[in-house]
Scaffold this motif. Sequence first.
Motif, PDB file in Angstrom:
ATOM      1  N   PHE B 340       0.979  -1.124   0.266  1.00 10.67           N
ATOM      2  CA  PHE B 340      -0.101  -0.202   0.127  1.00 10.67           C
ATOM      3  C   PHE B 340       0.512   1.239   0.143  1.00 10.67           C
ATOM      4  O   PHE B 340       1.765   1.193   0.597  1.00 10.67           O
ATOM      5  CB  PHE B 340      -0.491  -0.281   1.212  1.00 10.67           C
ATOM      6  N   ASP B 341       0.791   2.243  -0.614  1.00 13.08           N
ATOM      7  CA  ASP B 341       0.962   3.979  -0.811  1.00 13.08           C
ATOM      8  C   ASP B 341       0.382   4.113   0.878  1.00 13.08           C
ATOM      9  O   ASP B 341      -0.243   4.164   1.489  1.00 13.08           O
ATOM     10  CB  ASP B 341       0.389   4.464  -1.608  1.00 13.08           C
ATOM     11  N   THR B 342       2.602   4.568   1.780  1.00 12.28           N
ATOM     12  CA  THR B 342       1.822   5.146   3.403  1.00 12.28           C
ATOM     13  C   THR B 342       1.193   5.847   3.273  1.00 12.28           C
ATOM     14  O   THR B 342       0.230   5.827   4.325  1.00 12.28           O
ATOM     15  CB  THR B 342       3.397   4.996   3.456  1.00 12.28           C
ATOM     16  N   ALA B 343       1.396   6.792   1.924  1.00 14.69           N
ATOM     17  CA  ALA B 343       0.534   8.985   1.936  1.00 14.69           C
ATOM     18  C   ALA B 343      -0.701   8.119   2.020  1.00 14.69           C
ATOM     19  O   ALA B 343      -1.534   8.757   3.416  1.00 14.69           O
ATOM     20  CB  ALA B 343       1.662   9.069   1.110  1.00 14.69           C
ATOM     21  N   THR B 344      -1.075   7.671   1.053  1.00 14.58           N
ATOM     22  CA  THR B 344      -2.787   7.495   0.575  1.00 14.58           C
ATOM     23  C   THR B 344      -3.112   6.260   1.255  1.00 14.58           C
ATOM     24  O   THR B 344      -4.511   6.710   1.713  1.00 14.58           O
ATOM     25  CB  THR B 344      -2.677   7.978  -0.816  1.00 14.58           C
ATOM     26  N   GLY B 345      -3.033   4.834   1.794  1.00 14.04           N
ATOM     27  CA  GLY B 345      -3.096   4.179   1.938  1.00 14.04           C
ATOM     28  C   GLY B 345      -3.594   3.138   1.015  1.00 14.04           C
ATOM     29  O   GLY B 345      -4.651   1.853   1.477  1.00 14.04           O
ATOM     30  N   GLN B 346      -3.450   3.804   0.031  1.00 11.47           N
ATOM     31  CA  GLN B 346      -4.343   2.583  -1.450  1.00 11.47           C
ATOM     32  C   GLN B 346      -3.337   1.652  -1.656  1.00 11.47           C
ATOM     33  O   GLN B 346      -2.196   1.651  -1.646  1.00 11.47           O
ATOM     34  CB  GLN B 346      -4.576   3.744  -2.865  1.00 11.47           C
ATOM     35  N   ARG B 347      -3.834   0.877  -2.247  1.00  9.11           N
ATOM     36  CA  ARG B 347      -3.422  -0.642  -3.229  1.00  9.11           C
ATOM     37  C   ARG B 347      -2.697  -0.017  -3.796  1.00  9.11           C
ATOM     38  O   ARG B 347      -2.762   0.263  -4.759  1.00  9.11           O
ATOM     39  CB  ARG B 347      -4.482  -1.193  -3.128  1.00  9.11           C
TER      40      ARG B 347
END
Lengths: 281, 349
Positions: B340-347
């Motif tokens: 996941f992208d740490t900044a956005t939380g998106q996969r």
Amino acid sequence: MASQRKKSKGENLALRYLILGGWALFCLAPVLWFLSIGLRPRTEIITPQPIYFPSFSLDAWHMIWSDWPMGQYLRNSVAAIIGSVIIDLVLAIPAAYSLSRFTYKGREDIGFYILSTRMMAPAIVAVPIFFLFRNLGLLDTIWALMLIYAAINLSFVTWIIRSYMLDIPKELEDAAKTDGAGELRILWEIIIPAILPGIITASVIAMIFAINEFLFTLLIASTPDAYTMSVALSNFTGGSDGVIYNAIALVAFLAFVPVFLVVVAIQKHLSRGLTMGAVKG
Amino acid sequence: MARIELKDIQKSWGAVKGVSDVNIDIEDEEFIVFLGPSGCGKTTTMRMIAGLEDPSEGAIVMDGETMNEIDARDRDVAMVFQGYALYPNMTIYENIRFPLRMRGVPKDQHDAKVRRAAEFVELTDYLDRKPGALSGGQRQRAALARAIVRQPQVFLMDEPLSNLDAKLRQAMRVQIKHIQRELKITTVYVTHDQIEAMTLADRIVIMEKGAIQQIGTPDQIYNDPANTFVAAFIGSPPMNLVEGTLEGGVFRAPGIAVENLSTRHSGQVTLGVRPEDCTVTGIPTHLSGTVYGVEPTGDVTYLTVKAGDKLIEVKADRDYRATLNTPETVTFDLTRIYLFDTATGQRLR
Ligand SMILES: Nc1ncnc2c1ncn2[C@@H]1O[C@H](COP(=O)(O)OP(=O)(O)OP(=O)(O)O)[C@@H](O)[C@H]1O
Ligand SMILES: [Mg+2]
């Protein structure tokens, strides 16, 4: 340990009865006093010396029934009062429903306006009301009394019922709606049964106000056709026989009894709690 | 018997945002479960479908017909309310019968229908009581019976089993699913309980803070989470999420190194791995740390390993035992690792 707790609980109960009994005596003392005056011979009432063991006499009792149309006064009172309460409920329940459930412009203002009619001194409207009923040809009728009592009490009956309606969880009506009920059905089958204690409370208070109403009754009633207990009471004070204290006391007691009985009969409804169990929590 | 579309639904009360950007197509006969933490807008969305709340924006369409202007009583839905909403002055029998009377079901059918619904929720002995004389769980079952007594277009159930004990809840769950399949009634079901969601749903809608996080079948939600919220929300114990750096297919965090990741991404990422996809191997592969806690439960033992300052949950063998603070190594199933992208939380796919 256990017995100690039990004992202190027993003492508690005795104390509670003592306090409540004292309070009941305090409240009822004037009423009992009236009754005792009403059941004494007239001569005993106006002596300056205190009498410790009064004699019993039904003089006043016979007098109020034989010399005055007391039955008629009672009937007038009951008819006017019950009629007025019915008028109040028919008007107040839908009004309170609207004020508590629908949102529209000016709702709060209308609610306050209804209540504010109660804040005015009755004497201000006495003259216009006299002319109003004269023009309607209703002077000296119990219909006029019914209407005037209803008008006097309508504001606070509406207000009390509204406050009970506000306590009903909205989810209850939502459920009825999804179950397919219309507004009137919801009012009749869900709301009114749930606020029955409120309706009863408001009715009893309205009855008490109506029974004690004097100014407008005096204004409208000019013959025994429309005299009520409260006006009849005032008629005893004058007259060629002088002030008839024992008859006054007895009539006052008679005016008190019906209200007292009504309150005793329905007191379990005077407490809230019928909505218990409707929703969680 | 109805297809429900929620199109760009928003609901706010002044500055308070209830739900926003809700788009769901609920198929005919589908069993949809809303799942999310308290206050995420599940009840609000459901009330809008029922017609008890007007959406601030957007359209609610049933079978091609826009319902926004249609009154609740004309929508033909049956709802179980989160707070039960039983009619206090009526007996349980009358409560259950109420919708039959209101919907004009012929009188001679009432008794049989009421009794069948009561039987379904095991409440036949309480039909003469008023709601005030029932326990919380019994009230909840009465509310459920009132909803299933007739055959509406749509069932809306707002946490209908939340107050029941585990055994009864399991039994009711099976019953609800059975009756829904049998009657083929489109159902929207709200719950906090992920087991309930996983077992009942055709599709799950995961919500948080008034927004939909993911819509998918239980398998998709479990195996293919769209973001860290969904990943952490589903599964028990929840997925391990470790922040670290990704460089040339190698993920690194204190105590953790995962190589040969087939990904084109790099930078600050969060690696997710479920406790059941971790194994204790004894050979240093992906994680080296120390034993922080061991919890035997009977059929499985939960091991907590400390790597750096991060605690990682591992579903270990039922016989697994270890001494606290001794070194331990864990291997991840590389086919079941999520980035996941740490900044956005998106996969990151
Ligand atoms: N009438 C209202 N006025 C203002 N805000 C409201 C109103 N109803 C709900 N909300 C807010 O909308 C948000 C969503 O509420 P909702 O009842 O839909 O939550 P929920 O997901 O059902 O939560 P729970 O699981 O606790 O039942 C909450 O933050 C709530 O405070
Ligand atoms: Mg809710």
